[in-house]
Motif scaffolding. Structure first.
Motif, mmCIF file in Angstrom:
data_model
loop_
_atom_site.group_PDB
_atom_site.id
_atom_site.type_symbol
_atom_site.label_atom_id
_atom_site.label_comp_id
_atom_site.label_asym_id
_atom_site.label_seq_id
_atom_site.Cartn_x
_atom_site.Cartn_y
_atom_site.Cartn_z
ATOM 1 N N PRO A 76 -7.436 -1.420 2.803
ATOM 2 C CA PRO A 76 -6.070 -1.369 3.323
ATOM 3 C C PRO A 76 -5.962 -2.212 4.584
ATOM 4 C CG PRO A 76 -7.130 0.815 3.329
ATOM 5 C CD PRO A 76 -8.195 -0.207 3.118
ATOM 6 N N LEU B 274 -2.619 -3.570 0.411
ATOM 7 C CA LEU B 274 -3.880 -3.044 -0.116
ATOM 8 C C LEU B 274 -4.557 -4.161 -0.922
ATOM 9 C CD1 LEU B 274 -5.607 -0.456 -0.348
ATOM 10 C CD2 LEU B 274 -4.504 -0.049 -2.555
ATOM 11 N N ASN C 58 0.826 -1.217 0.000
ATOM 12 C CA ASN C 58 0.000 0.000 0.000
ATOM 13 C C ASN C 58 0.858 1.263 0.000
ATOM 14 O OD1 ASN C 58 -1.998 1.870 0.111
ATOM 15 N ND2 ASN C 58 -2.821 1.221 2.100
#
Ligand SMILES: Cc1cc2nc3c(=O)[nH]c(=O)nc-3n(C[C@H](O)[C@H](O)[C@H](O)COP(=O)(O)OP(=O)(O)OC[C@H]3O[C@@H](n4cnc5c(N)ncnc54)[C@H](O)[C@@H]3O)c2cc1C
Length: 349
Positions: free
Chosen positions: A245, A251, A219
């Motif tokens: 997330p 993510l 992420n």
């Protein structure tokens, strides 16, 4: 787990595949999911709404009391694109059941101010207090909770056993109980229910897969909220756009909703379309140089007519939970416990 909370029950779980398996030899949906809580129940479907309410409250409890469960609180934002608003909702603001009435207070519903999103692309947006479940950690947590209630393992007094095994028919399962013959069998084999030799023929026809694809990325986008963008693309009607997330800096990026698609092959142009949509609708985040670490393909176990939670003789069925197996799990378990207790009081076990 809910059955083991009653000290008079002894439970054996028999499964072809476990949450910690590195590879899945056949269909096993749960480790592939994101997963979050955004109930799919229709406004008039109080059966599923009541099931999902149980799950929402349970996950919030786990967030508070069990960090090791792998459930993380996340604001969950839904963005409705202008295309969807006009083409499908015909200019009428459309909200799911949990954003209306009493339960909207429980989930912390709030409509976003237009200053909080890109009004040239988004018609309206709203949020709830959501969550993300790191699925394989979470399922391992559930197994460990069962061991805690077991009173040991591999002894005559153990109340729980987890066994690797495969049945071709439901009736094979009785003899697999760790303490002799089971009084009841609970069938929760998901999509593979359709392969059980002794399941009703009409059931085999009702069960069908809806393929999903999620990318797991590092992420680096800056996104901290779960985000669902309600898109409308007539050329690719099966494609969706949602993000979760995770606590560990991953993510989850999804996805697709492809009915009766059983292939494992992922079209390489899909991620290109996805990133284009990300840049269009969620331009507040950084989508450059995104590193995708894994692509996961799974099959949501749908059933025409919805969930099957019922007892037929000494078999309790609990399958067909489609795209909602995590959010509905606690509510389904509550109903299964109810059916077990009903059977026990009838037969005075
Ligand atoms: C991409 C994707 C994203 C998703 N996101 C979400 C989400 O955000 N939130 C949510 O709530 N849900 C989500 N889902 C849906 C959710 O994952 C499923 O509803 C759920 O995993 C179904 O669980 P299940 O236990 O019914 O089936 P499964 O997870 O498939 O488990 C079935 C079990 O039965 C065993 N089994 C089957 N047949 C036999 C046999 N003959 N003998 C022995 N064992 C057997 C299997 O080995 C396995 O252990 C998502 C699904 C996908 C694919």
């Amino acid at each position: 787990l809910e059955l083991l909370k009653d000290p008079t029950n002894q439970v054996t779980i028999v499964a072809k595949q476990f949450p910690t398996d590195f590879e899945h030899s056949s269909v096993y949906t749960s480790p592939i999911a994101g997963a979050n809580w955004l109930s799919f129940a229709d406004d008039d479907d109080t059966f599923t709404q009541n099931i999902d309410k149980v799950g929402y409250k349970k996950y919030r409890e786990l967030i508070k009391n069990a960090p090791e469960a792998g459930v993380t609180p996340r604001t969950d934002i839904t963005y409705v694109t202008k295309e969807k608003f006009e083409a499908i909702y015909k200019g009428v603001k459309t909200l799911p059941w949990y954003c209306k009435g009493e339960f909207s207070k429980v989930v912390g519903f709030r409509e976003l101010d237009p200053s909080e999103y890109n009004t040239s692309k988004i018609a309206y947006a709203y949020q709830i207090n959501g969550l993300v479940v790191r699925t394989s950690y979470y399922m391992t947590y559930l197994i460990n909770e069962m061991w805690k209630l077991s009173r040991g393992f591999e002894t005559p007094s153990s109340r729980f056993s987890l066994r690797r095994g495969s049945v071709t028919k439901i009736s094979d399962a009785y003899s697999l109980h760790h303490l002799g013959t089971a009084d009841l069998v609970i069938n929760c084999t998901g999509l593979l229910s359709r392969e059980l030799e002794d399941i009703e023929i009409e059931e085999k026809r009702r069960i069908y897969p809806v393929r999903g694809i999620v990318f797991v990325a590092e992420n680096t986008t800056g996104m901290k909220c779960n985000s669902f963008v309600d898109i409308f693309d007539p050329k690719y009607p099966d494609e969706k756009l949602y993000f979760m997330p995770r606590r560990e800096g991953e993510l989850i990026m999804g996805g697709v909703f492809q009915e009766n698609e059983e292939s494992k092959v992922v079209d390489p142009t899909f991620i290109v379309r996805m990133i284009t949509r990300c840049k269009k609708y969620l331009s507040q985040y950084n989508w450059d140089d995104l590193k995708i670490v894994r692509t996961q393909v799974g099959y949501r176990p749908f059933r025409e007519g919805g969930y099957r939670i019922e007892r037929v003789g000494k078999v309790i069925h609990c399958y067909g939970v489609g795209a909602a197996g995590f959010q509905s799990s606690w509510g389904c378990a509550e109903r299964v416990v109810g059916l077990v207790n009903q059977y026990k009081s009838k037969s005075k076990l």
